[in-house]
Design a protein around this motif. Structure first.
Motif, PDB file in Angstrom:
ATOM      1  N   ARG A   1       9.679  79.688  44.811  1.00 58.08           N
ATOM      2  CA  ARG A   1      10.550  80.425  45.728  1.00 58.08           C
ATOM      3  C   ARG A   1      12.028  80.207  45.443  1.00 58.08           C
ATOM      4  O   ARG A   1      12.867  81.049  45.763  1.00 58.08           O
ATOM      5  CB  ARG A   1      10.212  80.087  47.181  1.00 58.08           C
ATOM      6  CG  ARG A   1      10.012  78.621  47.449  1.00 58.08           C
ATOM      7  CD  ARG A   1       9.714  78.345  48.876  1.00 58.08           C
ATOM      8  NE  ARG A   1      10.983  78.482  49.550  1.00 58.08           N
ATOM      9  CZ  ARG A   1      11.182  78.782  50.817  1.00 58.08           C
ATOM     10  NH1 ARG A   1      10.219  78.971  51.580  1.00 58.08           N
ATOM     11  NH2 ARG A   1      12.378  78.893  51.332  1.00 58.08           N
TER      12      ARG A   1
ATOM     13  N   LYS B   1      19.597  86.720  42.187  1.00 53.71           N
ATOM     14  CA  LYS B   1      19.300  86.028  43.429  1.00 53.71           C
ATOM     15  C   LYS B   1      18.066  85.158  43.243  1.00 53.71           C
ATOM     16  O   LYS B   1      17.269  85.354  42.326  1.00 53.71           O
ATOM     17  CB  LYS B   1      19.028  87.033  44.561  1.00 53.71           C
ATOM     18  CG  LYS B   1      20.205  87.842  44.967  1.00 53.71           C
ATOM     19  CD  LYS B   1      19.802  88.762  46.131  1.00 53.71           C
ATOM     20  CE  LYS B   1      20.955  89.638  46.567  1.00 53.71           C
ATOM     21  NZ  LYS B   1      20.547  90.523  47.667  1.00 53.71           N
ATOM     22  N   LYS B   2      17.904  84.218  44.197  1.00 45.55           N
ATOM     23  CA  LYS B   2      16.669  83.439  44.210  1.00 45.55           C
ATOM     24  C   LYS B   2      15.528  84.360  44.620  1.00 45.55           C
ATOM     25  O   LYS B   2      15.722  85.312  45.387  1.00 45.55           O
ATOM     26  CB  LYS B   2      16.774  82.279  45.180  1.00 45.55           C
ATOM     27  CG  LYS B   2      17.701  81.173  44.712  1.00 45.55           C
ATOM     28  CD  LYS B   2      17.661  80.015  45.674  1.00 45.55           C
ATOM     29  CE  LYS B   2      18.562  78.902  45.175  1.00 45.55           C
ATOM     30  NZ  LYS B   2      18.499  77.746  46.064  1.00 45.55           N
ATOM     31  N   TYR B   3      14.339  84.020  44.151  1.00 47.65           N
ATOM     32  CA  TYR B   3      13.139  84.827  44.444  1.00 47.65           C
ATOM     33  C   TYR B   3      12.931  84.971  45.964  1.00 47.65           C
ATOM     34  O   TYR B   3      12.610  86.048  46.450  1.00 47.65           O
ATOM     35  CB  TYR B   3      11.924  84.164  43.789  1.00 47.65           C
ATOM     36  CG  TYR B   3      10.612  84.885  44.017  1.00 47.65           C
ATOM     37  CD1 TYR B   3      10.370  86.136  43.461  1.00 47.65           C
ATOM     38  CD2 TYR B   3       9.614  84.324  44.802  1.00 47.65           C
ATOM     39  CE1 TYR B   3       9.170  86.809  43.664  1.00 47.65           C
ATOM     40  CE2 TYR B   3       8.408  84.972  45.023  1.00 47.65           C
ATOM     41  CZ  TYR B   3       8.197  86.217  44.453  1.00 47.65           C
ATOM     42  OH  TYR B   3       7.012  86.870  44.667  1.00 47.65           O
ATOM     43  N   LYS B   4      13.178  83.886  46.716  1.00 46.77           N
ATOM     44  CA  LYS B   4      12.924  83.921  48.166  1.00 46.77           C
ATOM     45  C   LYS B   4      13.881  84.874  48.888  1.00 46.77           C
ATOM     46  O   LYS B   4      13.575  85.370  49.967  1.00 46.77           O
ATOM     47  CB  LYS B   4      12.991  82.532  48.769  1.00 46.77           C
ATOM     48  CG  LYS B   4      14.385  81.887  48.776  1.00 46.77           C
ATOM     49  CD  LYS B   4      14.325  80.515  49.362  1.00 46.77           C
ATOM     50  CE  LYS B   4      15.709  79.854  49.326  1.00 46.77           C
ATOM     51  NZ  LYS B   4      15.658  78.474  49.778  1.00 46.77           N
TER      52      LYS B   4
ATOM     53  N   CYS C   1      13.190  90.117  38.772  1.00 50.28           N
ATOM     54  CA  CYS C   1      13.742  91.471  38.676  1.00 50.28           C
ATOM     55  C   CYS C   1      15.099  91.478  37.987  1.00 50.28           C
ATOM     56  O   CYS C   1      15.578  92.526  37.551  1.00 50.28           O
ATOM     57  CB  CYS C   1      13.824  92.138  40.058  1.00 50.28           C
ATOM     58  SG  CYS C   1      15.149  91.517  41.113  1.00 50.28           S
TER      59      CYS C   1
ATOM     60  N   CYS D   1      15.048  87.688  47.449  1.00 45.57           N
ATOM     61  CA  CYS D   1      14.959  89.015  46.823  1.00 45.57           C
ATOM     62  C   CYS D   1      13.555  89.568  46.991  1.00 45.57           C
ATOM     63  O   CYS D   1      13.143  89.937  48.082  1.00 45.57           O
ATOM     64  CB  CYS D   1      15.368  88.899  45.358  1.00 45.57           C
ATOM     65  SG  CYS D   1      15.506  90.477  44.504  1.00 45.57           S
ATOM     66  N   CYS D   2      12.799  89.614  45.911  1.00 45.84           N
ATOM     67  CA  CYS D   2      11.451  90.206  45.898  1.00 45.84           C
ATOM     68  C   CYS D   2      10.424  89.369  46.637  1.00 45.84           C
ATOM     69  O   CYS D   2       9.364  89.877  46.990  1.00 45.84           O
ATOM     70  CB  CYS D   2      10.992  90.446  44.463  1.00 45.84           C
ATOM     71  SG  CYS D   2      12.011  91.632  43.582  1.00 45.84           S
ATOM     72  N   GLY D   3      10.702  88.109  46.902  1.00 47.81           N
ATOM     73  CA  GLY D   3       9.764  87.246  47.578  1.00 47.81           C
ATOM     74  C   GLY D   3       9.852  87.303  49.098  1.00 47.81           C
ATOM     75  O   GLY D   3       9.178  86.562  49.786  1.00 47.81           O
TER      76      GLY D   3
ATOM     77  N   CYS E   1      14.896  85.363  40.585  1.00 50.01           N
ATOM     78  CA  CYS E   1      13.956  86.473  40.747  1.00 50.01           C
ATOM     79  C   CYS E   1      13.723  87.148  39.390  1.00 50.01           C
ATOM     80  O   CYS E   1      14.673  87.382  38.640  1.00 50.01           O
ATOM     81  CB  CYS E   1      14.491  87.476  41.760  1.00 50.01           C
ATOM     82  SG  CYS E   1      13.263  88.711  42.208  1.00 50.01           S
TER      83      CYS E   1
END
Length: 165
Positions: A147, A157-160, A153, A162-164, A151
């Motif tokens: 997380r 940004k951090k995954y958490k 993509c 953005c897409c997470g 990301c």
């Protein structure tokens, strides 16, 4: 009712588990004897009317259609089982390597361990087919995205965040 419909009714419509076990134990012995004859003679092509072939292999028409059902995925081309009756001309072109593979897939050790395979496929070839089969059963886990990792993509940004989400 077609031969195939009759086969499905006989093979799969059992009210009790003991009845089903008895049926499949008896059928597996019949199937084994048919395969022993085929492998003994290294037969890759079987032609004739369903009724004649059933008689030749010592079974009734419905049981022979059940045998075709079991071997169908190893045939080139596969047979439309719904169209079969006792007077149907069939041609079973057996791909023996695919048959050996499919026997592993069906977990039919009473068939893929038959001694008749020794004269058809070398031990190395059988090991290769078994290894190929085992490879299809290996589960490969993909890397999980943490997380707090960037990301995938690509926006930075951090995954958490953005897409997470």
């Amino acid at each position: 009712m077609s031969l195939y419909s009759t086969w499905k009714k006989i093979a799969f419509d059992h009210k009790q588990e003991q009845e089903a076990l008895k049926f499949w134990n008896e059928y597996c012995e019949v199937e084994k004897s048919i395969y022993e004859r085929i492998l003994e003679g290294n037969i890759t092509n079987i032609k004739g009317k369903v009724a004649e072939l059933a008689k030749e292999y010592g079974v009734d028409d419905v049981t022979f259609v059940g045998f075709i059902d079991g071997i169908n995925t190893s045939l080139k081309p596969e047979i439309n089982l719904e169209e079969l009756d006792e007077n149907t001309d069939v041609e079973l072109n057996i791909d023996l390597e695919k048959l050996y593979y499919n026997m592993h897939d069906a977990k039919a050790d009473w068939l893929y361990n038959l001694p008749q395979w020794d004269n058809i496929l070398t031990e190395e070839k059988r090991k290769e087919i078994k290894k190929e089969y085992n490879a299809t059963k290996t589960v490969v886990k993909e890397n999980k995205i943490g997380r707090n990792e960037p990301c995938p993509c690509g926006n930075g940004k951090k995954y958490k965040k953005c897409c997470g989400k």
